[in-house]
Design an enzyme around this catalytic site. Structure first.
Site, PDB file in Angstrom:
ATOM      1  N   LYS A  73       0.813  -1.227   0.000  1.00 15.58           N
ATOM      2  CA  LYS A  73       0.000   0.000   0.000  1.00 15.58           C
ATOM      3  C   LYS A  73       0.846   1.276   0.000  1.00 15.58           C
ATOM      4  O   LYS A  73       0.418   2.304  -0.509  1.00 15.58           O
ATOM      5  CB  LYS A  73      -0.924   0.021   1.223  1.00 15.58           C
ATOM      6  CG  LYS A  73      -2.155  -0.861   1.087  1.00 15.58           C
ATOM      7  CD  LYS A  73      -3.051  -0.656   2.309  1.00 15.58           C
ATOM      8  CE  LYS A  73      -4.333  -1.422   2.214  1.00 15.58           C
ATOM      9  NZ  LYS A  73      -5.237  -1.123   3.337  1.00 15.58           N
ATOM     10  N   ASP A 110      -9.853   3.641   1.783  1.00 13.17           N
ATOM     11  CA  ASP A 110     -10.176   3.292   3.176  1.00 13.17           C
ATOM     12  C   ASP A 110     -10.756   4.514   3.888  1.00 13.17           C
ATOM     13  O   ASP A 110     -11.583   4.395   4.790  1.00 13.17           O
ATOM     14  CB  ASP A 110      -8.914   2.833   3.927  1.00 13.17           C
ATOM     15  CG  ASP A 110      -8.568   1.374   3.631  1.00 13.17           C
ATOM     16  OD1 ASP A 110      -9.449   0.639   3.157  1.00 13.17           O
ATOM     17  OD2 ASP A 110      -7.407   0.985   3.869  1.00 13.17           O
ATOM     18  N   GLY A 248     -16.950  -3.836  11.456  1.00 11.95           N
ATOM     19  CA  GLY A 248     -16.024  -3.310  10.442  1.00 11.95           C
ATOM     20  C   GLY A 248     -16.210  -3.774   9.010  1.00 11.95           C
ATOM     21  O   GLY A 248     -15.616  -3.203   8.097  1.00 11.95           O
TER      22      GLY A 248
HETATM   23  P1  NAP Z   1      -0.604  -1.931  11.034  1.00  9.69           P
HETATM   24  O1  NAP Z   1      -0.201  -0.752  10.221  1.00  9.69           O
HETATM   25  O2  NAP Z   1       0.307  -3.097  11.131  1.00  9.69           O
HETATM   26  O3  NAP Z   1      -0.929  -1.395  12.529  1.00  9.69           O
HETATM   27  C1  NAP Z   1      -1.240  -2.301  13.539  1.00  9.69           C
HETATM   28  C2  NAP Z   1      -1.692  -1.558  14.790  1.00  9.69           C
HETATM   29  O4  NAP Z   1      -2.103  -2.538  15.759  1.00  9.69           O
HETATM   30  C3  NAP Z   1      -0.596  -0.723  15.459  1.00  9.69           C
HETATM   31  O5  NAP Z   1      -1.184   0.384  16.082  1.00  9.69           O
HETATM   32  C4  NAP Z   1      -0.048  -1.717  16.479  1.00  9.69           C
HETATM   33  O6  NAP Z   1       0.567  -1.098  17.595  1.00  9.69           O
HETATM   34  C5  NAP Z   1      -1.309  -2.387  16.952  1.00  9.69           C
HETATM   35  N1  NAP Z   1      -1.038  -3.704  17.535  1.00  9.69           N
HETATM   36  C6  NAP Z   1      -0.692  -4.831  16.868  1.00  9.69           C
HETATM   37  N2  NAP Z   1      -0.499  -5.831  17.753  1.00  9.69           N
HETATM   38  C7  NAP Z   1      -0.712  -5.320  18.991  1.00  9.69           C
HETATM   39  C8  NAP Z   1      -0.663  -5.862  20.310  1.00  9.69           C
HETATM   40  N3  NAP Z   1      -0.362  -7.142  20.525  1.00  9.69           N
HETATM   41  N4  NAP Z   1      -0.959  -5.042  21.332  1.00  9.69           N
HETATM   42  C9  NAP Z   1      -1.289  -3.752  21.128  1.00  9.69           C
HETATM   43  N5  NAP Z   1      -1.349  -3.172  19.906  1.00  9.69           N
HETATM   44  C10 NAP Z   1      -1.061  -3.953  18.845  1.00  9.69           C
HETATM   45  O7  NAP Z   1      -1.997  -2.531  10.531  1.00  9.69           O
HETATM   46  P2  NAP Z   1      -3.175  -1.722   9.815  1.00  9.69           P
HETATM   47  O8  NAP Z   1      -2.994  -1.787   8.356  1.00  9.69           O
HETATM   48  O9  NAP Z   1      -3.287  -0.407  10.491  1.00  9.69           O
HETATM   49  O10 NAP Z   1      -4.444  -2.661  10.136  1.00  9.69           O
HETATM   50  C11 NAP Z   1      -4.966  -2.772  11.451  1.00  9.69           C
HETATM   51  C12 NAP Z   1      -6.267  -3.566  11.430  1.00  9.69           C
HETATM   52  O11 NAP Z   1      -7.249  -2.863  10.682  1.00  9.69           O
HETATM   53  C13 NAP Z   1      -6.144  -4.944  10.765  1.00  9.69           C
HETATM   54  O12 NAP Z   1      -6.879  -5.857  11.551  1.00  9.69           O
HETATM   55  C14 NAP Z   1      -6.820  -4.773   9.437  1.00  9.69           C
HETATM   56  O13 NAP Z   1      -7.421  -5.955   8.949  1.00  9.69           O
HETATM   57  C15 NAP Z   1      -7.893  -3.756   9.787  1.00  9.69           C
HETATM   58  N6  NAP Z   1      -8.339  -2.986   8.615  1.00  9.69           N
HETATM   59  C16 NAP Z   1      -9.650  -3.069   8.283  1.00  9.69           C
HETATM   60  C17 NAP Z   1     -10.118  -2.369   7.194  1.00  9.69           C
HETATM   61  C18 NAP Z   1     -11.560  -2.479   6.802  1.00  9.69           C
HETATM   62  O14 NAP Z   1     -11.870  -2.180   5.646  1.00  9.69           O
HETATM   63  N7  NAP Z   1     -12.452  -2.846   7.695  1.00  9.69           N
HETATM   64  C19 NAP Z   1      -9.234  -1.568   6.448  1.00  9.69           C
HETATM   65  C20 NAP Z   1      -7.886  -1.493   6.829  1.00  9.69           C
HETATM   66  C21 NAP Z   1      -7.460  -2.219   7.925  1.00  9.69           C
HETATM   67  P3  NAP Z   1       2.144  -0.774  17.575  1.00  9.69           P
HETATM   68  O15 NAP Z   1       2.304   0.523  16.848  1.00  9.69           O
HETATM   69  O16 NAP Z   1       2.486  -0.682  19.017  1.00  9.69           O
HETATM   70  O17 NAP Z   1       2.825  -1.909  16.880  1.00  9.69           O
END
Ligand code: NAP
Length: 283
Positions: A73, A110, A248
């Site tokens: 992305k 998004d 979501g």
């Molecule tokens: P990302 O960039 O990898 O960010 C992950 C986030 O989750 C960070 O804030 C991370 O915190 C936190 N995190 C991960 N593991 C953790 C843990 N064990 N304890 C506390 N915090 C934790 O991922 P992303 O792209 O933002 O996606 C996040 C979620 O959104 C995913 O589940 C994805 O499927 C969902 N999503 C949904 C849609 C939709 O259309 N519904 C669209 C996009 C994303 P740190 O910074 O501390 O690592």
């Protein structure tokens, strides 16, 4: 999809690695069939080392555009000649459209996906009514924050495990954002009109995001952008507290719509039948 001459079919797809988990082919396939369009939407797994070469060849292979998912992305922006403000400010794009001259237009849908989710599931929620708490500071948080700022939310509190990432996000998006610690949550939760989980916690195979909801937070709409499972532990806890909850999956469906319209020429409806079809795949 109607089976016509393949060479005349409009061709789009989703690019990622791995790609087998992607629900995009099912979403676009549903619409192609519903609107009886002679188009094709393919899942394209591209290894990270091959991305630049393979992405550059898509236009020549007849693709009119593609969705882009993890892990491309951010780096796909290097291939775009035109970048929307949402993609530029979030530093990520998920919807690429190829122009006739071969150049690519990049958008982050998004952002609109989240806005449409809220408008459809919580139509009376108004951004300017008060602060919002956002859990997480990753890529999805950027899209959600962009959308919230566009809705005139006066203050956005960012709560994240890694504080430095929350700080970077706040610096990037400006003075309406503020870093908050989990310890501050009960207080800010009571003033919030919305509490959003954008972390990957609660996803299938991951531990739940645990939040101590209390009656004083009941007026907040609680949104989880995690869609697998459909109702996360975080949402179940909010529901038990008496909060309105928003699941979501709708964001995933709404983010797909702009690409479909650009590539296939029909503005598709996100209706309960689509929701149920995709939800069935997740169950
Ligand atoms: P990302 O960039 O990898 O960010 C992950 C986030 O989750 C960070 O804030 C991370 O915190 C936190 N995190 C991960 N593991 C953790 C843990 N064990 N304890 C506390 N915090 C934790 O991922 P992303 O792209 O933002 O996606 C996040 C979620 O959104 C995913 O589940 C994805 O499927 C969902 N999503 C949904 C849609 C939709 O259309 N519904 C669209 C996009 C994303 P740190 O910074 O501390 O690592």
């Amino acid at each position: 999809m109607t089976n016509g001459d393949e060479s005349r079919q409009v061709k789009a797809g989703v690019v990622g690695w791995p790609i087998s988990h992607s629900l995009s082919p099912s979403i676009h396939g549903f619409w192609l069939e519903k609107y009886r369009l002679s188009g094709r939407y393919a899942a394209l797994g591209i290894k990270p080392d091959d991305f630049d070469r393979e992405f550059s060849a898509l236009r020549e292979r007849g693709f009119v555009g593609v969705n882009v998912t993890i892990p491309f992305k951010e780096r796909v922006l290097e291939h775009a000649a035109e970048i929307t403000p949402a993609a530029r400010d979030t530093g990520a794009a998920n919807t690429l459209t190829f122009r006739k001259d071969g150049s690519a237009h990049a958008d982050n849908t998004d952002v609109a996906g989240f806005a449409r989710l809220v408008k459809s599931a919580a139509p009376d929620w108004k951004g300017h009514d008060g602060p919002v708490v956002v859990m997480g500071a990753g890529g999805a948080a950027r899209a959600v924050v962009w959308s919230l700022l566009a809705e005139n939310v006066p203050r956005v509190f960012i709560v994240n495990r890694t504080v430095s990432k929350a700080e970077t996000l706040c610096e990037h998006f400006g003075s309406r954002l503020e870093v908050a610690s989990p310890g501050e949550f009960p207080g800010i939760g009571r003033t919030a009109t919305m509490i959003v989980n954008t972390t990957s916690l609660g996803m299938k195979g991951q531990p739940d995001l645990v939040v101590d909801f209390e009656p004083g937070m009941r007026s907040a709409t609680v949104v989880d952008i995690v869609y697998n499972p459909l109702k996360t532990g975080f949402l179940k806890a909010a529901e038990r507290n008496g909060n309105r909850i928003v699941t979501g999956l709708g964001m995933l469906l709404h983010q797909a719509a702009p690409g479909f319209e650009r590539w296939f020429g029909v503005s598709p409806e996100v209706d309960s039948e689509l929701h149920e079809t995709i939800a069935r795949k997740l169950r």
